[in-house]
Design a protein around this motif. Sequence first.
Motif, short mmCIF file in Angstrom:
data_model
loop_
_atom_site.label_atom_id
_atom_site.label_comp_id
_atom_site.label_asym_id
_atom_site.label_seq_id
_atom_site.Cartn_x
_atom_site.Cartn_y
_atom_site.Cartn_z
N SER A 187 31.06 74.49 67.49
CA SER A 187 31.77 75.42 67.13
C SER A 187 33.53 75.04 66.41
N TYR A 188 33.33 73.77 65.86
CA TYR A 188 34.48 73.40 65.08
C TYR A 188 34.29 72.84 63.89
N ILE A 189 35.06 72.62 63.12
CA ILE A 189 35.11 71.44 61.94
C ILE A 189 36.31 70.53 62.22
N THR A 190 35.71 69.45 61.59
CA THR A 190 36.32 68.15 61.47
C THR A 190 37.26 68.24 60.47
N THR A 191 38.66 68.24 60.57
CA THR A 191 39.75 68.01 59.52
C THR A 191 39.71 66.56 59.09
N TYR A 192 40.64 66.62 57.64
CA TYR A 192 40.72 65.41 57.31
C TYR A 192 41.65 64.41 58.14
N THR A 193 42.47 64.92 58.93
CA THR A 193 42.98 64.03 60.12
C THR A 193 42.09 63.74 61.17
N ARG A 194 40.98 64.30 61.27
CA ARG A 194 40.01 63.92 62.19
C ARG A 194 40.01 65.00 63.39
N CYS B 209 47.73 71.32 61.60
CA CYS B 209 48.30 69.84 61.00
C CYS B 209 48.73 70.14 59.36
N ILE B 210 50.01 70.04 59.09
CA ILE B 210 50.30 70.27 57.85
C ILE B 210 49.61 69.31 56.66
N GLU B 211 49.37 68.16 57.27
CA GLU B 211 48.92 67.12 56.39
C GLU B 211 47.47 67.83 56.02
N ASP B 212 46.57 68.31 57.16
CA ASP B 212 45.13 68.92 56.68
C ASP B 212 45.43 70.00 55.86
N ILE B 213 46.29 71.13 55.95
CA ILE B 213 46.44 71.90 54.82
C ILE B 213 46.95 71.47 53.40
N ALA B 214 47.76 70.70 53.34
CA ALA B 214 48.28 69.90 52.23
C ALA B 214 47.25 69.20 51.38
N LEU C 263 54.15 79.30 50.51
CA LEU C 263 53.56 78.14 50.62
C LEU C 263 52.27 78.12 51.40
N LEU C 264 52.49 78.74 52.58
CA LEU C 264 51.40 78.61 53.61
C LEU C 264 50.40 79.93 53.47
N HIS C 265 50.65 80.89 52.64
CA HIS C 265 50.03 82.16 52.71
C HIS C 265 48.37 82.28 52.23
N ASP C 266 47.87 80.70 51.78
CA ASP C 266 46.75 80.61 51.77
C ASP C 266 46.18 79.53 52.61
N ALA C 267 47.04 79.03 53.62
CA ALA C 267 46.67 78.02 54.29
C ALA C 267 45.40 78.11 55.30
N SER C 268 44.92 79.39 55.63
CA SER C 268 43.74 79.61 56.35
C SER C 268 42.66 79.05 55.55
N GLU C 269 42.70 79.26 54.33
CA GLU C 269 41.63 78.80 53.42
C GLU C 269 41.05 77.34 53.90
N CYS C 270 42.33 76.48 54.08
CA CYS C 270 41.77 75.04 54.69
C CYS C 270 40.75 74.84 55.69
N VAL D 124 49.38 66.84 43.76
CA VAL D 124 49.47 68.14 44.41
C VAL D 124 49.51 68.28 45.88
N GLU D 125 49.02 67.45 46.52
CA GLU D 125 49.17 67.33 48.02
C GLU D 125 50.62 66.67 48.44
N GLN D 126 51.11 65.69 47.68
CA GLN D 126 52.34 65.25 47.75
C GLN D 126 53.53 66.00 47.61
#
Length: 178
Positions: free
Chosen positions: A2-9, A23-28, A72-79, A164-166
């Motif tokens: 019931s979870y996803i594993t993010t970039y930052t694990r 985590c902003i790093e996962d979003i970015a 900047l965050l308005h589509d953050a849910s998409e990550c 883009v991430e940076q």
Amino acid sequence: MSYITTYTRKHFDPVNPDPELICIEDIAHALPLICRGNGQVSSFWSVGEHCILCSKEAVARGHEDRLVLALLLHDASECYMSDVPRPLKQIMDIYNKQEKHLLDVIYTKFLGSTLSEEEERQLKEIDDAVLWYDLKYLLGEGEEAEKPKLHVNVDYTVREFKEVEQEYLKLFEKYTCK
């Protein structure tokens, strides 16, 4: 599972979002890797680029830092939830409720509260204006609607996702550290 594993694990449950795991790093990291328009565009243009352009437009219009950061965050849910094309999204009530809830959690974490009705209106106005340019330059559409005025130059040159991430992270830091 019931979870996803993010970039930052982190193990993140998008159905029951824990703000501590956002985590902003996962979003970015994720948004520059997600293509706008479900990939049905003439060249790759990321959700991250779209969000950066929207936030820069808010700056150019003289909006407060809070709205700049909201754009900047308005589509953050998409990550965490992926993107769904508008025609489908319009009939997906459960998805829309979950996306709104997740965005509210994200806004509360990074902005201190959800958006007001006026902030939502201003955000939608800028998002829709930038969408017109996305449709025009990435699909050759948008002629029937009146061209909205943008206060920033639109450049659809494809950049490396790390660039883009940076930039996303730099903008986030700039508008949260004031």
